[in-house]
Design a protein around this motif. Structure first.
Motif, short mmCIF file in Angstrom:
data_model
loop_
_atom_site.label_atom_id
_atom_site.label_comp_id
_atom_site.label_asym_id
_atom_site.label_seq_id
_atom_site.Cartn_x
_atom_site.Cartn_y
_atom_site.Cartn_z
N ASP A 177 0.85 -1.19 0.00
CA ASP A 177 0.00 0.00 0.00
C ASP A 177 0.88 1.24 0.00
O ASP A 177 0.86 2.07 0.90
CB ASP A 177 -0.91 -0.02 1.24
N ASN A 178 1.69 1.34 -1.07
CA ASN A 178 2.67 2.41 -1.16
C ASN A 178 3.07 2.62 -2.61
O ASN A 178 3.37 1.66 -3.32
CB ASN A 178 3.91 2.07 -0.32
N LEU A 179 3.06 3.85 -3.06
CA LEU A 179 3.57 4.17 -4.39
C LEU A 179 5.01 4.62 -4.19
O LEU A 179 5.29 5.70 -3.67
CB LEU A 179 2.74 5.29 -5.03
N HIS A 180 5.95 3.77 -4.59
CA HIS A 180 7.37 4.00 -4.33
C HIS A 180 7.95 5.02 -5.30
O HIS A 180 7.70 4.96 -6.50
CB HIS A 180 8.15 2.69 -4.45
N LEU A 181 8.75 5.93 -4.77
CA LEU A 181 9.42 6.93 -5.61
C LEU A 181 10.76 6.37 -6.09
O LEU A 181 11.62 6.03 -5.29
CB LEU A 181 9.65 8.22 -4.81
N LEU A 182 10.92 6.28 -7.40
CA LEU A 182 12.19 5.85 -7.98
C LEU A 182 13.08 7.06 -8.26
O LEU A 182 14.28 7.03 -7.99
CB LEU A 182 11.96 5.06 -9.26
N ASN A 183 12.48 8.12 -8.81
CA ASN A 183 13.23 9.36 -9.05
C ASN A 183 12.29 10.53 -8.95
O ASN A 183 11.23 10.56 -9.57
CB ASN A 183 13.88 9.35 -10.43
N GLU A 184 12.68 11.52 -8.16
CA GLU A 184 11.84 12.68 -7.94
C GLU A 184 11.72 13.51 -9.22
O GLU A 184 12.46 13.33 -10.18
CB GLU A 184 12.40 13.54 -6.82
N LEU A 185 10.78 14.42 -9.20
CA LEU A 185 10.52 15.27 -10.35
C LEU A 185 11.78 16.03 -10.74
O LEU A 185 12.39 16.71 -9.92
CB LEU A 185 9.39 16.25 -10.01
N THR A 186 12.15 15.93 -12.01
CA THR A 186 13.39 16.56 -12.47
C THR A 186 13.31 16.90 -13.95
O THR A 186 12.60 16.21 -14.71
CB THR A 186 14.59 15.61 -12.25
N PRO A 187 14.02 17.94 -14.39
CA PRO A 187 14.11 18.23 -15.82
C PRO A 187 15.25 17.48 -16.50
O PRO A 187 15.44 17.60 -17.71
CB PRO A 187 14.37 19.74 -15.84
N SER A 188 16.03 16.69 -15.73
CA SER A 188 17.23 16.04 -16.23
C SER A 188 16.92 14.69 -16.86
O SER A 188 16.54 13.74 -16.17
CB SER A 188 18.25 15.87 -15.10
N LYS A 189 17.11 14.60 -18.16
CA LYS A 189 16.90 13.33 -18.86
C LYS A 189 17.89 12.27 -18.40
O LYS A 189 17.52 11.10 -18.18
CB LYS A 189 17.04 13.55 -20.37
N SER A 190 19.14 12.65 -18.21
CA SER A 190 20.17 11.69 -17.82
C SER A 190 19.90 11.11 -16.43
O SER A 190 20.15 9.93 -16.18
CB SER A 190 21.55 12.34 -17.85
N GLU A 191 19.38 11.94 -15.54
CA GLU A 191 19.04 11.48 -14.20
C GLU A 191 17.93 10.43 -14.24
O GLU A 191 17.99 9.42 -13.54
CB GLU A 191 18.62 12.66 -13.33
N LEU A 192 16.95 10.66 -15.07
CA LEU A 192 15.83 9.73 -15.21
C LEU A 192 16.29 8.41 -15.83
O LEU A 192 15.90 7.33 -15.36
CB LEU A 192 14.74 10.36 -16.06
N VAL A 193 17.13 8.49 -16.86
CA VAL A 193 17.64 7.28 -17.50
C VAL A 193 18.49 6.47 -16.53
O VAL A 193 18.40 5.23 -16.49
CB VAL A 193 18.46 7.65 -18.76
N ALA A 194 19.29 7.14 -15.73
CA ALA A 194 20.12 6.45 -14.74
C ALA A 194 19.25 5.74 -13.71
O ALA A 194 19.59 4.64 -13.25
CB ALA A 194 21.06 7.45 -14.06
N ALA A 195 18.14 6.35 -13.33
CA ALA A 195 17.23 5.73 -12.36
C ALA A 195 16.64 4.45 -12.93
O ALA A 195 16.55 3.43 -12.23
CB ALA A 195 16.13 6.71 -11.98
N ILE A 196 16.25 4.47 -14.19
CA ILE A 196 15.72 3.27 -14.83
C ILE A 196 16.80 2.20 -14.92
O ILE A 196 16.56 1.01 -14.65
CB ILE A 196 15.18 3.60 -16.24
N ASP A 197 17.98 2.61 -15.30
CA ASP A 197 19.10 1.67 -15.45
C ASP A 197 19.43 0.98 -14.13
O ASP A 197 19.92 -0.15 -14.11
CB ASP A 197 20.32 2.42 -15.98
N GLY A 198 19.14 1.66 -13.01
CA GLY A 198 19.48 1.12 -11.69
C GLY A 198 18.46 0.13 -11.13
O GLY A 198 18.67 -0.45 -10.06
#
Length: 365
Positions: A177-198
């Motif tokens: 009963d929790n929506l887990h945060l993988l990566n907070e709101l960001t304008p950085s494409k590289s940060e988002l891709v790194a989060a997925i890769d991890g």
């Protein structure tokens, strides 16, 4: 400078609204986007222009003037079925003005008036929530395909150069009963891709799926983002993109509650769903993805389905335009009619509105 004047105007309007209304302050100023096929704050063009019924709909979201003579109109372009029309340029628009002494509209040269499509980020912000099902069935059988598809989605939706007006956050859910945060709101494409890769197959130990809970919680998050992004006279929109390979198994929330949440959500929130495999309920996912939904028969189709949704998300965001030009009208001409026509060569549409030239002298900053 024009944004400062606009914000001042908006502040005065907001204060006046508070003085004359007894309702909830949150309802006093409506910056909801007009996402249907209506004209928003505009109206049909005058018959004297002789423009036929067009294939395109220009829906005015907001408009304002800036001294010494700039007119700015923020609007959405769609076809008559409501599908967004992105990629328009200033030379595809024609401006018509009608002053109080004019029998009909006069065409204004787009070149002489310095007409341009300006970055709508000046008054428009757009946030995307990517919500991924990382329950055991995904982690054990299609994780690598999901990571590849999610990365493609990020690369397609996020601009190549970071912009504060375009952001994305990534969440994931399993049976908790929790929506887990993988990566907070960001304008950085590289940060988002790194989060997925991890993401690894050990990220969750819960084999169940709390799909309805994820829908409810992500909608609440998107609603808060829209509320915050509309502060200070800006217009904010959000997209919720939910992926799952199954049905709700956790039974923490009901289907009715989830669908009610989507149905009653802020008009500035778009909903997209992506389903994988034979165990999904396409009817439910279509209702959740009320803006658009796509389904992959197997994991090899995941990247294609994510790409299909990324195109729809991008088209929707890029169908909003901030059109600006220097008006030849001058102080003393009072309220003037304005018509904007767009013509792509194969499709045409137009909308009419008004502006006041009080204080206009000449030129634009």
């Amino acid at each position: 400078m024009y944004m400062i004047n606009f914000l001042k105007t908006f502040s005065v309007f907001f204060v006046l609204t508070l003085l004359v209304s007894c309702g909830n302050a949150d309802d006093d100023v409506n910056l909801d986007l007009n996402i249907g096929d209506g004209l928003g704050k505009g109206q049909e063009v005058d018959d004297c222009l002789g423009l036929e019924q067009g294939d395109l709909v220009l829906s005015i979201q907001e408009q304002f003037t800036t001294l010494p003579g700039k007119v700015s109109v923020f609007f959405r372009v769609s076809d008559t079925s409501g599908n967004p029309v992105p990629g328009l340029t200033a030379n595809q628009f024609t401006i018509y003005e009608q002053g109080r002494n004019d029998d009909c509209f006069k065409t204004i040269s787009t070149s002489e008036s310095s007409a341009r499509i300006s970055p709508n980020s000046q008054i428009f912000s757009n946030n995307t929530l990517l919500v991924l099902d990382l329950s055991n069935s995904v982690l054990s059988s299609s994780l690598e395909e999901l990571k590849l598809a999610s990365t493609s989605f990020i690369n397609a939706v996020m601009p190549s150069t970071s912009q504060e007006s375009v952001k994305m956050a990534i969440y994931w859910f399993d049976g908790e009963d929790n929506l887990h945060l993988l990566n907070e709101l960001t304008p950085s494409k590289s940060e988002l891709v790194a989060a997925i890769d991890g993401i690894t197959d050990t990220i969750s130990n819960d084999p169940s799926t709390d799909l309805y809970g994820a829908v409810i919680k992500s909608t609440d998050i998107a609603s808060d983002l829209v509320k915050k992004s509309t502060a200070g006279g800006k217009i904010g929109a959000a997209s919720v993109v939910i992926f799952t390979d199954g049905t709700d198994q956790a039974s923490r929330y009901t289907e009715d509650a989830a669908l009610k949440k989507v149905k009653e959500a802020n008009a500035n929130i778009s909903f997209f769903s992506i389903g994988l495999g034979a165990e999904i309920d396409t009817q439910v996912l279509t209702a959740i993805g009320k803006t658009a939904s796509v389904f992959a028969q197997n994991k090899d189709e995941l990247e294609r389905t994510f790409r299909d949704i990324s195109e729809k998300v991008s088209e929707r965001a890029n169908s909003y335009y901030l059109f600006e030009y220097c008006s030849p009208k001058r102080d003393g001409s009072g309220e003037n009619n304005l018509a904007i026509e767009v013509n792509t060569g194969s499709r045409q549409g137009a909308v009419q509105t008004k502006f006041n030239a009080s204080g206009f002298t000449g030129g634009c900053e």
